[in-house]
Scaffold this motif. Structure first.
Motif: not given
Length: 253
Positions: A34-49
């Motif tokens: 869960t933590y890995m998905v949260t980190v990857v998902g949020n970092l991915g969102m920040i990077t994409l934006i």
């Protein structure tokens, strides 16, 4: 006259989510994933934006900040939980506890305030579309984000030192409710079906995110203190401090 008997509390013993040893490893692996998905998902969102110029709008600017808050909140809670799953004696010193509480409160208060800012953004977009670019300029959005973090910092300090929490909950709640009352009134004035559908689709994901946060928190705190409700409270606290962090940015996006 001699001093009376007294004791000083130096650490807490954490009860944990379960008292069954055979569940410790599966739960550890689950929350690690869960933590890995949260980190990857949020970092991915920040990077994409950050890299996509077409997403440099107020809504995605706020969403990027919400992702950052979720990343910080997950990092405050989950690593310590994973360590506790792997150790026999789950103790937590008082300074550690207060430090974790302080940073967790910064994240939670900032999240509430950010959701309130996003509700106001939706209100301006739907009710005053012609003035949207002026009202929600880059400078205004930047100051709103800075104010969110400042309120989170000040609110967490006040809550930790004085247990002052009414403002932290009441102010963003009233802002969200006030914004959506105005949004609903504005939507009722839209005569075209397409316009109403677009307005509802703009707000629905944000409403879901608000419901996840406030619903799970209310379920945790607005119940009796018997053993059954304490077990339910553990599940609810895990949901809104860890699981909801996966859902929020993806839900709003």
């Amino acid at each position: 006259m001699g001093p009376g008997n007294h004791s000083t509390m130096t650490e807490f013993i954490l009860a944990g989510l379960t008292d069954k040893p055979e569940l410790q490893l599966p739960l550890c692996l689950f929350f690690l994933g869960t933590y890995m998905v949260t980190v990857v998902g949020n970092l991915g969102m920040i990077t994409l934006i950050g890299l996509s110029s077409c997403l440099h709008t107020p809504m995605y600017h706020f969403l990027s900040s919400l992702s950052f808050i979720g990343l910080c909140q997950s990092t405050v809670i989950t690593p310590k939980m994973l360590v506790n799953f792997m150790t026999e004696k789950n103790t937590f010193s008082k300074p550690e506890c207060m430090t974790q509480l302080y940073f967790l409160l910064i994240c939670i208060i900032s999240e509430c305030q950010m959701l309130a800012v996003m509700a106001y953004d939706h209100y301006v977009d739907i009710c005053n579309p012609l003035l949207y670019n002026v009202t929600m300029s880059y400078q205004v959005c930047s100051w709103l984000v800075v104010e969110v973090y400042m309120i989170g910092l000040i609110g967490a300090t006040a809550h930790t030192v004085l247990f002052f929490s009414a403002f932290n909950i009441l102010a963003p709640t009233l802002t969200i409710l006030g914004s959506y009352v105005s949004i609903i009134a504005g939507i009722l004035g839209i005569h075209s079906t397409e316009g109403c559908s677009k307005a509802f689709s703009t707000c629905s994901s944000h409403i879901l995110a608000v419901t996840i946060l406030y619903g799970s928190a209310a379920f945790m705190y607005l119940q009796s203190s018997n053993v059954s409700s304490m077990d339910q409270g553990k599940v609810s606290s895990v949901f809104y401090t860890i699981i909801a962090l996966i859902l929020n940015p993806q839900t709003i996006a």
